[in-house]
Design a protein around this motif. Structure first.
Motif, PDB file in Angstrom:
ATOM      1  N   GLN A  30       0.831  -1.213   0.000  1.00  0.00           N
ATOM      2  CA  GLN A  30       0.000   0.000   0.000  1.00  0.00           C
ATOM      3  C   GLN A  30       0.865   1.263   0.000  1.00  0.00           C
ATOM      4  O   GLN A  30       0.620   2.194  -0.749  1.00  0.00           O
ATOM      5  N   SER A  31       1.900   1.247   0.809  1.00  0.00           N
ATOM      6  CA  SER A  31       2.797   2.400   0.879  1.00  0.00           C
ATOM      7  C   SER A  31       3.496   2.641  -0.456  1.00  0.00           C
ATOM      8  O   SER A  31       3.595   3.786  -0.910  1.00  0.00           O
ATOM      9  N   LEU A  32       3.959   1.568  -1.085  1.00  0.00           N
ATOM     10  CA  LEU A  32       4.629   1.729  -2.373  1.00  0.00           C
ATOM     11  C   LEU A  32       3.665   2.142  -3.476  1.00  0.00           C
ATOM     12  O   LEU A  32       4.044   2.887  -4.383  1.00  0.00           O
ATOM     13  N   GLU A  33       2.427   1.672  -3.425  1.00  0.00           N
ATOM     14  CA  GLU A  33       1.441   2.079  -4.426  1.00  0.00           C
ATOM     15  C   GLU A  33       1.111   3.557  -4.295  1.00  0.00           C
ATOM     16  O   GLU A  33       0.980   4.250  -5.309  1.00  0.00           O
ATOM     17  N   VAL A  34       1.017   4.059  -3.079  1.00  0.00           N
ATOM     18  CA  VAL A  34       0.777   5.489  -2.861  1.00  0.00           C
ATOM     19  C   VAL A  34       1.947   6.308  -3.392  1.00  0.00           C
ATOM     20  O   VAL A  34       1.768   7.317  -4.056  1.00  0.00           O
TER      21      VAL A  34
END
Length: 72
Positions: free
Chosen positions: A65-69
């Motif tokens: 999720q952090s990398l997608e953001v």
């Protein structure tokens, strides 16, 4: 950091973990495999494997999720 002697997937709990969006496909693949392992562990009531893989799954979900953001 030198040679790490921790078991596999320990890096997901490590404060020194550094990564970037280039590794997003790798983490997504690992998450998919972890979900499959977790399903089998639940099917056979393997409590230790369930406990370990729940933590791995949660950490991978946060990381993805952090990398997608970051990637947006």
């Amino acid at each position: 950091m030198g040679k790490c002697t921790l078991p596999p997937n320990s890096c997901l709990n490590c404060g020194y973990l550094r990564t970037n969006v280039n590794f997003l496909p790798v983490f997504k693949d690992e998450l998919e495999r972890t979900v499959k392992v977790l399903a089998k562990a639940k099917q056979y009531a393997w409590e230790v494997q369930i406990s370990m893989n729940e933590t791995i799954k949660e950490n991978l979900e946060k990381l993805v999720q952090s990398l997608e953001v970051t990637n947006e």
